[in-house]
Design a protein around this motif. Structure first.
Motif, PDB file in Angstrom:
ATOM      1  N   PHE A  95       0.819  -1.210   0.000  1.00 20.05           N
ATOM      2  CA  PHE A  95       0.000   0.000   0.000  1.00 20.05           C
ATOM      3  C   PHE A  95       0.852   1.259   0.000  1.00 20.05           C
ATOM      4  CE2 PHE A  95      -2.722  -3.320   1.356  1.00 20.05           C
ATOM      5  CZ  PHE A  95      -3.916  -3.041   0.723  1.00 20.05           C
ATOM      6  N   GLY A 145      -4.945  -4.697  -2.713  1.00 19.16           N
ATOM      7  CA  GLY A 145      -3.645  -4.999  -2.103  1.00 19.16           C
ATOM      8  C   GLY A 145      -2.885  -6.080  -2.855  1.00 19.16           C
ATOM      9  N   ALA A 172       1.210  -7.816   5.143  1.00 22.11           N
ATOM     10  CA  ALA A 172       0.160  -6.792   5.143  1.00 22.11           C
ATOM     11  C   ALA A 172      -1.107  -7.245   4.430  1.00 22.11           C
ATOM     12  CB  ALA A 172       0.694  -5.512   4.501  1.00 22.11           C
ATOM     13  N   ASP A 174      -4.375 -10.071   3.459  1.00 23.91           N
ATOM     14  CA  ASP A 174      -5.226 -11.042   4.144  1.00 23.91           C
ATOM     15  C   ASP A 174      -4.905 -12.466   3.698  1.00 23.91           C
ATOM     16  OD1 ASP A 174      -6.804 -11.747   1.870  1.00 23.91           O
ATOM     17  OD2 ASP A 174      -7.850  -9.841   2.104  1.00 23.91           O
ATOM     18  N   SER A 299     -10.711  -8.456   4.176  1.00 21.88           N
ATOM     19  CA  SER A 299     -10.858  -7.004   4.218  1.00 21.88           C
ATOM     20  C   SER A 299     -11.757  -6.587   3.095  1.00 21.88           C
ATOM     21  CB  SER A 299      -9.513  -6.323   4.033  1.00 21.88           C
ATOM     22  OG  SER A 299      -8.537  -7.081   4.626  1.00 21.88           O
TER      23      SER A 299
ATOM     24  N   LEU B 319     -12.899  -0.121   1.763  1.00 24.56           N
ATOM     25  CA  LEU B 319     -12.942  -0.414   0.333  1.00 24.56           C
ATOM     26  C   LEU B 319     -11.593  -0.804  -0.222  1.00 24.56           C
ATOM     27  CD1 LEU B 319     -15.365   2.277  -0.999  1.00 24.56           C
ATOM     28  CD2 LEU B 319     -15.811   0.041  -0.084  1.00 24.56           C
ATOM     29  N   LEU B 320     -10.529  -0.601   0.568  1.00 24.60           N
ATOM     30  CA  LEU B 320      -9.213  -0.984   0.069  1.00 24.60           C
ATOM     31  C   LEU B 320      -9.078  -2.474   0.303  1.00 24.60           C
ATOM     32  CD1 LEU B 320      -6.919   1.911   1.095  1.00 24.60           C
ATOM     33  CD2 LEU B 320      -7.889   1.355  -1.092  1.00 24.60           C
ATOM     34  N   LYS B 321      -9.534  -3.227  -0.651  1.00 29.46           N
ATOM     35  CA  LYS B 321      -9.582  -4.676  -0.474  1.00 29.46           C
ATOM     36  C   LYS B 321      -8.188  -5.254  -0.386  1.00 29.46           C
ATOM     37  CE  LYS B 321     -14.063  -5.677  -2.119  1.00 29.46           C
ATOM     38  NZ  LYS B 321     -14.861  -6.080  -3.217  1.00 29.46           N
ATOM     39  N   GLY B 322      -8.073  -6.322   0.328  1.00 27.11           N
ATOM     40  CA  GLY B 322      -6.813  -7.040   0.359  1.00 27.11           C
ATOM     41  C   GLY B 322      -5.906  -6.592   1.478  1.00 27.11           C
ATOM     42  N   ARG B 323      -6.211  -5.452   2.105  1.00 33.70           N
ATOM     43  CA  ARG B 323      -5.326  -5.030   3.197  1.00 33.70           C
ATOM     44  C   ARG B 323      -5.762  -5.723   4.470  1.00 33.70           C
ATOM     45  NH1 ARG B 323      -2.750   0.529   4.419  1.00 33.70           N
ATOM     46  NH2 ARG B 323      -0.965  -0.632   5.109  1.00 33.70           N
TER      47      ARG B 323
END
Lengths: 493, 325
Positions: A95, A145, A172, A174, A299, B319-323
């Motif tokens: 990120f 991500g 960082a 999932d 997430s 909404l920041l998917k994947g974090r």
């Protein structure tokens, strides 16, 4: 093919030894793991390989790449001949690793040596990391991500490195994305027949993905060798500790559910949209008095929005939140480093919370005993506390209004496994002692197993499955839950 | 491309609305001043009943307020802002040479301070903690704290009086403007140094910088990338500084006896020359509106992402998917 040889590597910062007498050798195309707790010096080791140590550090030792000696104190100009070309690095946090103001394609291209830039095939570079071509025309903020980490990998590979170093490259992300990215990195390693150094705090990850392993503790390599050998029969305390830490969670018994009698929270048909994205879609949940309920999901699945709707930080577009407690629910956030005011002492903050709740300051003793905070910490400011201690302070603060329901939003995910375990135990004790209901939001199935009696699985803004924790983990019905369990490698026996 | 055009048009449209509101306020100046507007328009002349009557007729003061405003606005579109009470000439023609001097002065000062301030700010940030950095910091501290008139007098004494490199006073040539411009630039460049240094330091400690270094990308490219990311901060503050500049030229113009807008404004206020004051206020309003619009457009063109999505909002919405949370 590349050979790396490091002898007597010493790194000190302000007279503090960060790395001591470290020796490292690599001469074939295999995956090597470097494991250790946070603060053991793993990142400093990587940084000394490419001359990116922080300014205040001093470094000494002999460093050879392909038998050519390189000064560890070399000038930037010389390091630039090594960075990218000999050693490529994948950063930890996708990120922040990419320039937010530049299109992804350009960011990959800019690392390609000038004379090859014209003939560089961006499509092929993206295909190798499993991305479609249109990504070149996207800004990093428009990607997820996992996609960003793929761009980072493509950018690292574009410089044609002979050795790839991945520094906590999936921490960082999932669980499901984590697995995909690790698969990708390991595939590239085998396909390109390129050596790979995996830096991680997760010993299970190293076990699955590497051939050789180095265990780092307080700047020293305490154990090394064939991964399977080292991990099946660990000789050193540090290695055992790392393994134990994982088993602590994996082998923990299922949390026992409370006897369900009286409902404290009941949400019906909750829906919320943010612009184009549905964050909650017709969500129903109930929590009983004294019960710990888990909400699990990746997430972006809407977990956090749900928690925020319950405490009233976000207003739902539709649906009801019925709360039957006498005192308002309290929320514990994920990051204990940001949720405390750095300017105040712990005593001041807790007394303030008591006053705000209409209680006497003299009742401080009660809440710090509940949160198991030693009295000597009261005079300190947050900066003088560890992550675990800070989270205890956050919990003590939440306990001040005597809530009937506590919402923990990923409250232990910023902590390391050992501390996670302690905090979870404390929350369990609290729940029983105070008859407190807990809604625990997490992406981590191991944590869930330990704390929650009942689980709701969230996927794409909906509750897709709901059951007792044991049933969910051992007999998942929804394909998404099954995928989640497969990715988390949790030992369900 | 369509997005960009839309943003630019929207931003310019905003400015036009703002200008309309400001024009209304500026027109009201005449009526907000205490006393009879007709007497205000008399200025320092003898207020005979005949004169007052002729002024009332000339300015249509007996008509309703809004009609008067419409009349004034209509004139403004044709660059007719009435007659200066003091000079008796058309306002626009009267003010033009003064405005030209100030525009040249401010333009030169801005040029000096941007070049000097940006480069010093970059050098300081890139050499953080070294002697060079502290030297630049000390200069910036002096620049922000030294009063402009003191710097002006010092420059006059040293460069014009002792060394005779520049003319002492007067106007008309390039050389006449250099010292005043340097005086103005002194304080502004100090501000630009501080802003640039701080904004750039933030970018230097980012992960993307480390990742660029790890890929052996040239230091110049890295600095450019950092500047691009720091540009919203630097541009926005520089725009504000420029807007403030136009209001602060009066001291410098006085010291160097320059016939500029600041001087004219000060004396017009003293002589109660309302049409001139209104016109100068309008010029400044236009400049400030245009500068801020220009800055916003530039920031957008350099960093369209930063304007379109504020990441923190998205993160809030999950909404920041994947974090990992």
């Amino acid at each position: 093919m590349i050979t790396i040889d490091l002898q007597n590597l010493n790194v000190t910062s302000k007279e503090l030894d960060i790395l001591k007498n470290l020796a490292f050798h690599l001469n074939n195309s295999e995956a090597v793991g470097i494991v250790g707790e946070s603060g053991s010096g793993k990142s400093m080791f990587v940084r000394s390989l490419i001359g990116l140590l922080p300014i205040q550090t001093s470094v000494s030792g002999t460093y050879r790449i392909d038998n050519k000696e390189i000064s560890l104190n070399a000038k930037e100009k010389q390091w630039r001949t090594i960075r990218g070309k000999d050693i490529g690095m994948i950063m930890q946090d996708p990120f922040t690793a990419l320039d937010p103001a530049v299109l992804c394609g350009k960011q990959i291209l800019v690392g390609v040596p000038k004379n090859q830039r014209r003939h560089f095939d961006l499509t092929a570079a993206l295909t190798e990391v499993g991305l479609p071509t249109y990504i070149t025309k996207r800004y990093p903020t428009q990607l997820s991500g996992g996609q960003r980490q793929r761009v980072v990998i493509a950018a690292a590979l574009a410089t044609k490195p002979r050795l790839l170093v991945a520094d906590e490259a999936t921490t960082a992300l999932d669980v499901i994305t984590q697995k995909e990215i690790l698969d990708l990195i390991c595939n590239i390693q085998t396909q390109r027949n390129m050596p790979l150094i995996l830096i991680t705090h997760n010993i299970l990850l190293a076990k699955q993905r590497t051939k050789r392993i180095f265990v780092l503790e307080q700047g020293k390599i305490v154990e090394q060798g064939n991964t399977t050998d080292v991990l099946t029969a660990p000789k050193q305390k540090a290695t055992k500790k790392l393994l134990d830490a994982h088993h602590l969670l994996l082998d923990a018994p299922y949390a026992t559910g409370a006897t369900r009698e009286k409902v404290i929270l009941c949400c019906k048909m909750l829906s919320k949209r943010f612009g184009q994205t549905q964050a909650l879609n017709n969500v129903d949940i109930t929590v009983d008095v004294g019960e710990c309920v888990g909400i699990v999901g990746e997430s972006g699945s809407g977990k956090t929005t749900l928690g925020r709707c319950i405490v009233g930080l976000t207003k739902p577009d539709f649906g009801f939140v019925n709360y039957f407690g006498t005192h308002s629910p309290q929320m514990i956030f994920q990051d204990p480093y940001n949720s405390l005011n750095p300017a105040h002492t712990i005593r001041y903050m807790l007394e303030e919370a008591l006053t705000a709740a209409g209680r006497a300051k003299s009742e401080l003793e009660e809440i710090i005993t509940l949160a198991e905070i030693p009295t000597e910490l009261l005079q300190r400011k947050p900066a003088g506390l560890s992550g675990g201690q800070r989270q205890r302070v956050a919990i003590a603060r939440a306990l001040a209004p005597r809530p009937d329901l506590m919402i923990c939003d990923e409250s232990v995910s910023a902590l390391d496994v050992k501390v996670q375990n302690q905090i979870l135990h404390m929350i369990q004790k609290l729940r029983k002692k105070q008859n407190l209901a807990v809604l625990f939001i997490t992406h981590d199935l191991a944590v869930l197993k330990m704390i929650a009696g009942r689980v709701y699985v969230m996927h794409q803004a909906k509750i897709v499955e709901h059951n007792v924790t044991k049933q969910i983990l051992e007999n998942a019905q929804h394909p998404y839950t099954q995928k989640l369990i497969a990715a988390s490698e949790i030992g369900v026996s | 491309m369509k997005d960009k055009l839309f943003f630019i048009l929207k931003r310019l449209g905003n400015s036009i609305i703002t200008l309309f509101v400001l024009s209304f306020v500026i027109f009201s100046l005449l009526f907000l001043a205490p006393g009879d507007p007709a007497r205000n328009l008399v200025g320092t002349r003898q207020a005979t009943p005949e004169l007052l009557e002729s002024i009332r007729a000339q300015h249509y003061l007996d008509e309703p307020f809004l009609v008067q405003y419409a009349r004034w606005l209509n004139g403004a579109f044709r660059l007719d802002f009435g007659t200066s009470i003091r000079a008796g000439a058309d306002v626009a023609t009267h003010v033009a040479p003064f405005a030209a001097t100030t525009f040249q002065l401010v333009g030169m000062a801005l040029f000096f301070s941007v070049i000097f301030g940006l480069s010093c700010g970059i050098i300081a940030a890139k050499n953080q903690g070294t002697l060079r950095d502290s030297f630049i910091n000390v200069f910036a501290l002096i620049g922000t704290s030294a009063p402009g008139f003191a710097v002006g007098l010092l420059l006059l004494y040293l460069l014009a009086f002792q060394l005779q490199l520049f003319p002492m006073f007067g106007s008309g040539t390039f050389m006449h403007l250099v010292l005043p411009a340097i005086t103005l630039a002194f304080a502004i460049s100090a501000m630009i140094i501080k802003i640039t240094r701080q904004a750039l330091l933030h970018e230097i400690n980012t992960d993307y910088t480390t990742f660029m270094k790890a890929r052996a990308i040239s230091p110049i490219r890295i600095t450019l990338a950092q500047l691009k990311n720091a540009s919203p901060t630097i541009l926005t503050s520089t725009g504000l500084v420029l807007a403030a500049l136009f209001g602060s030229t009066v001291l410098v113009e006085t010291i160097f006896s320059l016939p500029g807008l600041g001087n004219l404004l000060a004396s017009s206020v003293t002589f109660r020359d309302v049409p001139v004051v209104q016109f100068i206020a309008l010029i400044m309003a236009v400049i400030i509106c245009l500068t801020s619009a220009l800055v916003d457009i530039l920031v957008y063109l350099l960093n369209p992402q930063a304007v379109r999505v504020s990441t923190s909002n998205l993160e809030h919405a999950g909404l920041l998917k994947g974090r990992k949370k």
